[in-house]
Design an enzyme around this catalytic site. Structure first.
Site, PDB file in Angstrom:
ATOM      1  N   GLU A   1       7.879   0.956   4.944  1.00 14.46           N
ATOM      2  CA  GLU A   1       7.418  -0.125   5.818  1.00 14.46           C
ATOM      3  C   GLU A   1       7.624  -1.450   5.105  1.00 14.46           C
ATOM      4  O   GLU A   1       7.451  -1.541   3.880  1.00 14.46           O
ATOM      5  CB  GLU A   1       5.920   0.081   6.107  1.00 14.46           C
ATOM      6  CG  GLU A   1       5.314  -0.963   7.032  1.00 14.46           C
ATOM      7  CD  GLU A   1       3.830  -0.734   7.312  1.00 14.46           C
ATOM      8  OE1 GLU A   1       3.189   0.038   6.569  1.00 14.46           O
ATOM      9  OE2 GLU A   1       3.305  -1.344   8.271  1.00 14.46           O
TER      10      GLU A   1
ATOM     11  N   HIS B   1       0.836  -1.208   0.000  1.00 17.58           N
ATOM     12  CA  HIS B   1       0.000   0.000   0.000  1.00 17.58           C
ATOM     13  C   HIS B   1       0.863   1.248   0.000  1.00 17.58           C
ATOM     14  O   HIS B   1       2.049   1.205   0.308  1.00 17.58           O
ATOM     15  CB  HIS B   1      -0.964   0.035   1.198  1.00 17.58           C
ATOM     16  CG  HIS B   1      -0.296   0.091   2.542  1.00 17.58           C
ATOM     17  ND1 HIS B   1       0.023  -1.039   3.268  1.00 17.58           N
ATOM     18  CD2 HIS B   1       0.130   1.135   3.292  1.00 17.58           C
ATOM     19  CE1 HIS B   1       0.605  -0.675   4.406  1.00 17.58           C
ATOM     20  NE2 HIS B   1       0.693   0.638   4.456  1.00 17.58           N
TER      21      HIS B   1
ATOM     22  N   HIS C   1       3.897   7.104   3.869  1.00 17.74           N
ATOM     23  CA  HIS C   1       4.867   6.014   3.680  1.00 17.74           C
ATOM     24  C   HIS C   1       4.420   5.082   2.557  1.00 17.74           C
ATOM     25  O   HIS C   1       3.285   5.157   2.080  1.00 17.74           O
ATOM     26  CB  HIS C   1       5.086   5.208   4.978  1.00 17.74           C
ATOM     27  CG  HIS C   1       3.904   4.444   5.472  1.00 17.74           C
ATOM     28  ND1 HIS C   1       2.999   4.938   6.396  1.00 17.74           N
ATOM     29  CD2 HIS C   1       3.462   3.183   5.206  1.00 17.74           C
ATOM     30  CE1 HIS C   1       2.075   4.030   6.655  1.00 17.74           C
ATOM     31  NE2 HIS C   1       2.316   2.956   5.946  1.00 17.74           N
TER      32      HIS C   1
END
Lengths: 134, 134
Positions: B130, B7, B79
């Protein structure tokens, strides 16, 4: 209306160093570097299984990403690009909804040889948003 | 090493207004809103054909995205998240390469119920990155 996430673009000051981070540290598949003088950038694509990351380094004296890198000298995410089936229909719908299209509002041929438009970040959650006719 | 782009997260101050922009203006499929008190955020997922956009609004007094929104009041990309097969092997490889893992270096259970780590933006092109064990 929007379809696939075509790419996430990350602006960097040193595209070779950035490519090495993705290739060697993150272990990703990377393309060779291409200079795109018409767009004022050099590009490298990080090929992920479902989409790609586009690394951008300024090229020439009037690069559209130069100002962004002045503000973000370590680099950073510059824009996201969504695919649409019909870019003129998409533009007309967005303008009717009050969204601002950058430039003169006419699609340009983007770095991938397809028609693109950029939407005003203030109308899209502080995010520079590109639409590309897929 | 890295696999799919899981994502792209966009931090916003008003997640309902942000959801309406993606649902009504951009015509995307959006999830319902979920409060995630353990992570200090409310989330909405924009489901694209190949990946998703995660909208994040601060929840509670100590949200990890509060400072970002102070600096970026219109919102912005917070992010990116890449999938890895083995998060401990990925961490060990990254640390051996000199990259910094945020926090105590141990994976936490993320907002999707899977182990995650965050990597220092200064080591990854100014981009908070991430990793999620897929």
């Amino acid at each position: 209306m929007i379809g696939r996430l075509n790419h996430v673009a990350i602006a960097v000051s040193d595209i070779d160093a950035a490519t090495a981070i993705y290739r060697d540290t993150l272990g990703a598949d990377v393309s060779s570097r291409e200079e795109q003088p018409d767009h004022g950038v050099s590009t490298v694509f990080i090929n992920l299984p479902n989409t790609k990351i586009e690394l951008l380094e300024p090229l020439g004296d009037d690069s559209p990403i130069a100002k962004f890198l002045e503000k973000n000298p370590s680099g950073g995410i510059h824009h996201v690009c969504y695919e649409v089936d019909d870019i003129l229909a998409a533009r007309d719908k967005l303008v009717a909804d009050g969204a601002r299209v950058l430039g003169d509002g006419e699609p340009k041929i983007g770095a991938h040889g397809k028609p693109v438009l950029f939407l005003h970040p203030k109308d899209f959650l502080g995010t520079l948003t590109e639409l590309e006719e897929a």
